[in-house]
Design an enzyme around this catalytic site. Sequence first.
Site, mmCIF file in Angstrom:
data_model
loop_
_atom_site.group_PDB
_atom_site.id
_atom_site.type_symbol
_atom_site.label_atom_id
_atom_site.label_comp_id
_atom_site.label_asym_id
_atom_site.label_seq_id
_atom_site.Cartn_x
_atom_site.Cartn_y
_atom_site.Cartn_z
ATOM 1 N N SER A 139 32.487 60.712 37.289
ATOM 2 C CA SER A 139 31.134 60.489 36.791
ATOM 3 C C SER A 139 30.361 60.903 38.152
ATOM 4 C CB SER A 139 30.733 59.123 36.678
ATOM 5 O OG SER A 139 29.500 58.828 36.712
ATOM 6 N N TYR B 211 31.165 50.102 38.641
ATOM 7 C CA TYR B 211 31.616 51.334 37.726
ATOM 8 C C TYR B 211 31.589 52.544 39.002
ATOM 9 C CZ TYR B 211 31.006 55.282 34.731
ATOM 10 O OH TYR B 211 31.107 56.430 34.041
HETATM 11 N N1 LIG Z 1 28.508 59.001 28.446
HETATM 12 C C1 LIG Z 1 28.178 59.307 29.755
HETATM 13 O O1 LIG Z 1 27.097 59.667 30.014
HETATM 14 C C2 LIG Z 1 29.110 59.361 30.798
HETATM 15 C C3 LIG Z 1 28.789 59.706 32.330
HETATM 16 C C4 LIG Z 1 29.862 59.714 33.077
HETATM 17 C C5 LIG Z 1 30.902 59.415 32.783
HETATM 18 N N2 LIG Z 1 31.304 59.083 31.891
HETATM 19 C C6 LIG Z 1 32.735 58.734 31.490
HETATM 20 O O2 LIG Z 1 33.303 59.537 30.440
HETATM 21 C C7 LIG Z 1 34.147 58.762 29.686
HETATM 22 C C8 LIG Z 1 34.001 58.583 28.263
HETATM 23 O O3 LIG Z 1 32.504 58.277 28.051
HETATM 24 P P1 LIG Z 1 31.701 57.953 26.700
HETATM 25 O O4 LIG Z 1 30.474 57.700 26.804
HETATM 26 O O5 LIG Z 1 32.448 58.723 25.592
HETATM 27 O O6 LIG Z 1 32.515 56.328 26.486
HETATM 28 P P2 LIG Z 1 32.577 55.384 24.986
HETATM 29 O O7 LIG Z 1 31.593 56.018 23.920
HETATM 30 O O8 LIG Z 1 32.455 54.193 25.468
HETATM 31 O O9 LIG Z 1 34.139 55.680 24.681
HETATM 32 C C9 LIG Z 1 35.051 55.134 25.389
HETATM 33 C C10 LIG Z 1 36.642 55.355 24.807
HETATM 34 O O10 LIG Z 1 37.459 54.655 25.666
HETATM 35 C C11 LIG Z 1 38.355 53.847 24.717
HETATM 36 N N3 LIG Z 1 38.832 52.697 25.491
HETATM 37 C C12 LIG Z 1 38.206 51.744 26.205
HETATM 38 N N4 LIG Z 1 38.996 50.936 26.903
HETATM 39 C C13 LIG Z 1 40.317 51.468 26.445
HETATM 40 C C14 LIG Z 1 41.501 50.664 26.906
HETATM 41 N N5 LIG Z 1 41.836 49.659 27.235
HETATM 42 N N6 LIG Z 1 42.745 51.445 26.070
HETATM 43 C C15 LIG Z 1 42.320 52.443 25.294
HETATM 44 N N7 LIG Z 1 41.083 53.096 24.979
HETATM 45 C C16 LIG Z 1 40.092 52.730 25.445
HETATM 46 C C17 LIG Z 1 37.344 53.534 23.652
HETATM 47 O O11 LIG Z 1 38.127 53.367 22.374
HETATM 48 P P3 LIG Z 1 38.227 51.785 22.017
HETATM 49 O O12 LIG Z 1 37.146 50.888 22.535
HETATM 50 O O13 LIG Z 1 38.520 51.816 20.401
HETATM 51 O O14 LIG Z 1 39.525 51.343 22.581
HETATM 52 C C18 LIG Z 1 36.610 54.869 23.493
HETATM 53 O O15 LIG Z 1 37.349 55.768 22.601
HETATM 54 C C19 LIG Z 1 34.332 57.374 30.358
HETATM 55 O O16 LIG Z 1 35.471 57.333 31.212
HETATM 56 C C20 LIG Z 1 32.868 57.284 31.252
HETATM 57 O O17 LIG Z 1 32.993 56.316 32.281
HETATM 58 C C21 LIG Z 1 30.556 59.165 30.598
#
Ligand SMILES: NC(=O)c1ccc[n+]([C@@H]2O[C@H](COP(=O)([O-])OP(=O)(O)OC[C@H]3O[C@@H](n4cnc5c(N)ncnc54)[C@H](OP(=O)(O)O)[C@@H]3O)[C@@H](O)[C@H]2O)c1
Length: 267
Positions: free
Chosen positions: A158, A171
């Site tokens: 991130s 985080y």
């Molecule tokens: N969105 C942003 O703006 C942003 C910015 C910087 C970095 N990121 C990073 O990018 C990644 C994805 O972000 P996102 O916004 O797409 O997140 P999200 O919509 O919250 O999706 C998270 C995913 O991780 C899975 N997950 C969570 N805990 C888990 C576990 N213990 N075992 C297996 N699967 C698990 C969830 O599925 P289940 O809950 O069904 O298990 C879901 O598929 C993350 O690492 C986040 O920190 C995102």
Amino acid sequence: MNSTDRPAPPHPLFSLKNQVALVTGASRGLGFEMARALANHGAQVWLGGRDLDALQAAAECIQEHCRVHGGSVHPLPVDLTDPGLSSAALETLLKQSGRLDILINNAGQRRREPLEQLPSAALRELLETNLIAAWHLCREAARPMRAQGSGCIINITSIAGPIARAGDAAYTTSKGALDAMTRALAAELGPDGIRVNAIAPGFFSTEANANMVSDPQIQSWLDKRTSLGRWGQPHEVAGAAVFLASGAATYITGQTLTIDGGFLSHF
Ligand SMILES: NC(=O)c1ccc[n+]([C@@H]2O[C@H](COP(=O)([O-])OP(=O)(O)OC[C@H]3O[C@@H](n4cnc5c(N)ncnc54)[C@H](OP(=O)(O)O)[C@@H]3O)[C@@H](O)[C@H]2O)c1
């Protein structure tokens, strides 16, 4: 499906035909879009996450188009914070696919709370998902990749790794450590032909950010704070994942590719 719906055939440099990939957290958001792009470039993609129904829905949504270029998708339900379950899931994948070429450690969680509301146990819990689960999968994936003499690991970090804001310490700590882990493992696994890179997203309009996306104050702050003046759309990380996994990036390792609409470079 009519011909205009078909994804264009990938340029040979970016083709992932015959490659096997595991994308964690692929049921929605950024993970879903990266999985879809890998499959549309011909890869056999395993979708990791805890909710089987959500994984099946994601697989159904991807699979019709990805078949055109030889890709396929397979749900892999697993709670990655349990190392035993995580190893068993990888074993299932290896039994059925025989190899693993691409691992994307994308599953993540967030806790936006100030330090005094975050006991050590809360940090530990967040690190289990954002760091230790990825560490465990890197160790497990390195074995088949070493035996193959090649592999590609991409950790989703991130912009909250190199920079920080108040109220998000757990985080930021987890993502900073994942960034450092990326460089450390690139150094360690490079001699075995395994490349390790990171993608650092900025602000993306995923479900996890729904409250922020609908907040006009945050919208107007982000408009001014990014060079492109807008949120990133989830599909806009996908090209970077395909690039880093492909034959176009065979001499790239230990790098973090930032995708943030100019947030970090904007003054
Ligand atoms: N969105 C942003 O703006 C942003 C910015 C910087 C970095 N990121 C990073 O990018 C990644 C994805 O972000 P996102 O916004 O797409 O997140 P999200 O919509 O919250 O999706 C998270 C995913 O991780 C899975 N997950 C969570 N805990 C888990 C576990 N213990 N075992 C297996 N699967 C698990 C969830 O599925 P289940 O809950 O069904 O298990 C879901 O598929 C993350 O690492 C986040 O920190 C995102």
